[in-house]
Design an enzyme around this catalytic site. Structure first.
Site, PDB file in Angstrom:
ATOM      1  CB  SER A 410      -0.924   0.007   1.223  1.00  0.00           C
ATOM      2  OG  SER A 410      -0.162  -0.060   2.422  1.00  0.00           O
ATOM      3  CG  HIS A 431      -3.003  -0.708  -2.673  1.00  0.00           C
ATOM      4  ND1 HIS A 431      -3.188   0.633  -2.417  1.00  0.00           N
ATOM      5  CD2 HIS A 431      -3.264  -1.345  -1.500  1.00  0.00           C
ATOM      6  CE1 HIS A 431      -3.530   0.796  -1.169  1.00  0.00           C
ATOM      7  NE2 HIS A 431      -3.588  -0.384  -0.591  1.00  0.00           N
ATOM      8  CD  GLU A 443      -3.669   3.487  -5.144  1.00  0.00           C
ATOM      9  OE1 GLU A 443      -3.548   4.712  -5.242  1.00  0.00           O
ATOM     10  OE2 GLU A 443      -3.165   2.841  -4.197  1.00  0.00           O
ATOM     11  CG  ASN A 481      -2.805   4.345   1.550  1.00  0.00           C
ATOM     12  OD1 ASN A 481      -3.933   4.642   1.934  1.00  0.00           O
ATOM     13  ND2 ASN A 481      -2.390   3.092   1.485  1.00  0.00           N
TER      14      ASN A 481
END
Length: 696
Positions: A410, A431, A443, A481
């Site tokens: 991540s 991800h 992702e 993130n």
């Protein structure tokens, strides 16, 4: 290529819609339909007309390629086409297979007769774009299927198999054999019948309970539609079909359609619709790039994430080898997968046969040797570079040539992960978001040497497992993130300045976020963020520490799984309860920092948290980490609970006005104790604000 084809079959003119892939009703096709109807009218040998599409679609409605262009409303528009069909002197029969949706269904409703395959999919999905059917759908459908069925279809926008509507007046025949032949035979038969031709517009709705039903529907929809005006407008338009003459109902429908089209909610939903399609396109990867075959997948790690990832492939009928290092962890993962399926079965979403079929596709193992022959491997191990290195060096040894090696990291550097192998071209980041079997976002992290056919393959695979895939470049945290870090930083700053976790969560949830940052942290597990912060502290010695969040973790308060985090939780329950101990930790941290708490407004909470996302999103675009602003919005809509009616952080900034966003950032920088460096607007944001241009 001709948009519509014309031929004559035993005295019946067959007009075939020919605008792949779903016969979108673009300008060229609309022109062709009007011209060919006139041709059939002028030919004395023609007794009737059949409109037919392909096996895939009669018509999927409006042509997506024309959205937002003058062509979408240019004459002949859809209303003009439908009038031409409805007023035709010779009977017009719609022969329906595949998708018959939106404007496509409205076109069919304008025909004198309808013949359909039993498995054809019927829908008016406009409400999902924040609008309602604008070419008579709300007026004609209730006249054929009744108020209840029509309103459920229009307000939900969901597709219904034609077979389920066989007892209504919508279809004159449901067929399972050759659709074209059946429609032509039907057309020849009705051509001999008495005139005038029946028109849906002339039908009167007979329902003695119509008025109380519509009032019930108004109350129900008003209570559930929340941020979206379209569902209630749908009710009012259908009510007009019941109470008003057809032409007056059409006027009410058209006014509602145009009003909804101008709402920010519709803009947001249309942005999401087009954004999902745009995200699938990678500029330097041709659409015809050959794909690698993915017939078997392996997943390393049977924890919550690994088990959830495996379920995506099992649901799609793809065999999965699930690898763990210890028998106990493997059995726990298998039990978790079975329990998830059993819960779905209890809810009626899955049959026992389907459960058994999916579990039969799953091969548990404790040996790397058993995964070597799979076509794709996804590791879902602990988020630590040392652990990832061990796994990828092992994969490099055991995986067959041409297999795709994927990491579910991540935040970590995919270029470094790829360097642990002798085949960096085969390495990509995938991800998934927790819970992986539920969340739609994927992702796709493109490392420096990731091969184009690898990218093309995983993007297609994402469609197979029903994910919205967004490509990201390599940076700490990728798109989602990386931005979330600044969102959370602002939440932590507001906490220090005087707000409480409850106020911050409540303000953002009232604004529309699915969950506030502190409740979300407790759900995900605070230890994950703590691990990332400790790594970042080591890499950036001058970085400001999240003192309060760190102290919670030092006390073992990791969220729901430990019963305590930012909130406390009763055993077996998920209610977030305020905890006096957290209040004491916050007060102590403020005192140590010399901060006198102040009153913070909900408006400031929302603006600082959301504009922090926007500013970092602009920097991500500048660096080329994201391909387009709408990709960022797709990440936040499908992975982080961003409110659909606001369209994502970048579109929301445009809705507010980029000059206003830049001005607010500068005001935050100027506040006493404000972080001027943090609130320096991204250069591209300032440039767009000055020029009057937008992200999208």
């Amino acid at each position: 290529m001709e948009s519509a084809l014309y031929d004559i079959d035993a005295g019946v003119a067959v007009i075939t819609l020919n605008n792949p892939s779903v016969n979108g009703l673009g300008l060229d096709l609309r022109r062709a339909l009007v011209a060919l109807l006139e041709r059939a009218h002028e030919d004395d040998s023609v007794r009737a007309v059949v409109l037919i599409g392909s096996d895939r679609a009669f018509s999927g409605g409006a042509d997506v390629k024309e959205f937002g262009t003058p062509k979408s409303s240019q004459e002949p528009n859809l209303l003009t086409v439908i009038r031409a069909v409805e007023n035709a002197a010779k009977p017009v029969v719609a022969a329906i297979a595949g998708a018959c949706m939106g404007g496509g269904l409205e076109l069919a409703l304008g025909c004198h007769f309808r013949v359909a395959r039993a498995d054809a999919q019927i829908a008016l999905p406009e409400v999902k774009l924040g609008i309602l059917p604008g070419a008579g759908g709300t007026q004609r459908l209730p006249r054929l299927v009744g108020l209840d069925t029509a309103l459920n279809m229009i307000v939900s926008g969901n597709a219904v198999p034609a077979a389920k509507l066989k007892d209504t007046a919508l279809f004159d025949a449901i067929v399972d054999d050759d659709l074209r032949k059946s429609a032509v035979d039907f057309a020849r038969k009705v051509a001999q019948e008495q005139r005038p031709l029946k028109r849906v517009r002339d039908i009167r709705i007979s329902d003695p309970y119509g008025e109380p039903y519509l009032q019930f529907a108004r109350n129900t929809v008003a209570a559930t539609a929340r941020h979206f005006p379209a569902p209630l407008k749908c009710v009012e338009a259908v009510a007009a079909a019941y109470f008003k003459p057809f032409d007056e109902g059409m006027k009410i429908e058209r006014e509602a359609f145009l009003w909804l089209l101008a709402t920010p909610e519709s803009r947001a939903l249309r942005h999401a619709f087009l954004g999902e399609r745009a995200a699938a396109k990678i500029p330097d990867v041709p659409a015809d790039t050959p794909l690698r075959r993915i017939e078997r997948v392996s997943v390393i790690g049977a924890g919550t994430m690994g088990a959830g990832i495996a379920m995506n492939f099992l649901n799609a009928g793809i065999p999965v080898v699930l690898l763990e290092m210890k028998q106990e962890a493997l059995e726990r993962g298998l039990a978790g997968i079975r329990k998830n399926y059993e819960n779905s079965m209890k809810k009626g979403k899955l049959s026992q046969q389907q459960l058994d079929q999916r579990m039969a596709l799953l091969q548990p193992t404790l040996s790397y040797a058993d995964i070597g022959g799979t076509d794709l491997v996804i590791e879902a191990v602990f988020e630590d570079m040392g652990v990832k290195e061990q796994v990828f060096r092992q994969l490099d040894e055991v995986m067959k040539p041409g297999a795709i090696l994927a990491s579910n990291t991540s935040t970590l550097d995919m270029n470094r992960i790829a360097s642990f192998t002798r085949r960096p071209q085969d390495v990509v980041g995938l991800h998934f978001f927790s819970p992986a079997n539920v969340m739609k976002l994927l992702e796709v992290v493109r490392a420096e040497q990731t091969a184009k056919d690898v990218l093309a393959t995983v993007m297609q695979l994402a469609k197979t497992i029903r994910k919205v895939a967004v490509v990201s470049g390599v940076c700490d945290g990728f798109i989602g993130n990386r931005m979330l870090k600044y969102y959370r930083n602002q939440a932590n700053e507001l906490l220090e300045e005087g707000a409480s976790p409850q106020q911050i969560d409540r303000a953002l949830e009232k604004w529309g976020m699915a969950m506030g940052p502190f409740r979300m942290g407790d759900l995900a597990g605070l230890d994950i963020g703590w691990s990332i912060r400790k790594r970042l502290y080591a890499e950036n010695p001058g970085m400001k520490k999240s003192v309060i969040a760190d102290r919670l973790c030092e006390m073992g308060r990791f969220g729901q799984k430990t019963g305590k985090g930012w909130y406390r939780y009763e055993p077996g329950k998920r209610d977030a309860l305020p905890d006096p101990q957290v209040e004491e930790i916050i007060a102590a941290a403020r005192a140590e920092a010399g901060i006198t708490p102040r009153k913070v407004s909900d408006e400031e909470i929302v603006e600082r948290c959301i504009f922090a996302l926007v500013n970092e999103g602009a920097r991500i675009l500048e660096e080329g980490i994201a391909q387009r602003a709408s990709d960022i919005d797709m990440v936040y809509l499908h992975g982080y609970g961003f409110p659909a009616h606001r369209g994502g952080p970048m579109l929301y900034a445009e809705t507010v006005g980029l000059p206003a966003v830049v001005d607010k950032m500068r005001r935050f920088a100027a506040q006493p104790g404000g972080d001027a460096a943090f609130w320096t607007p991204a250069p591209s944001l300032v440039c767009l604000a000055r020029s009057g241009e937008s992200f999208n």
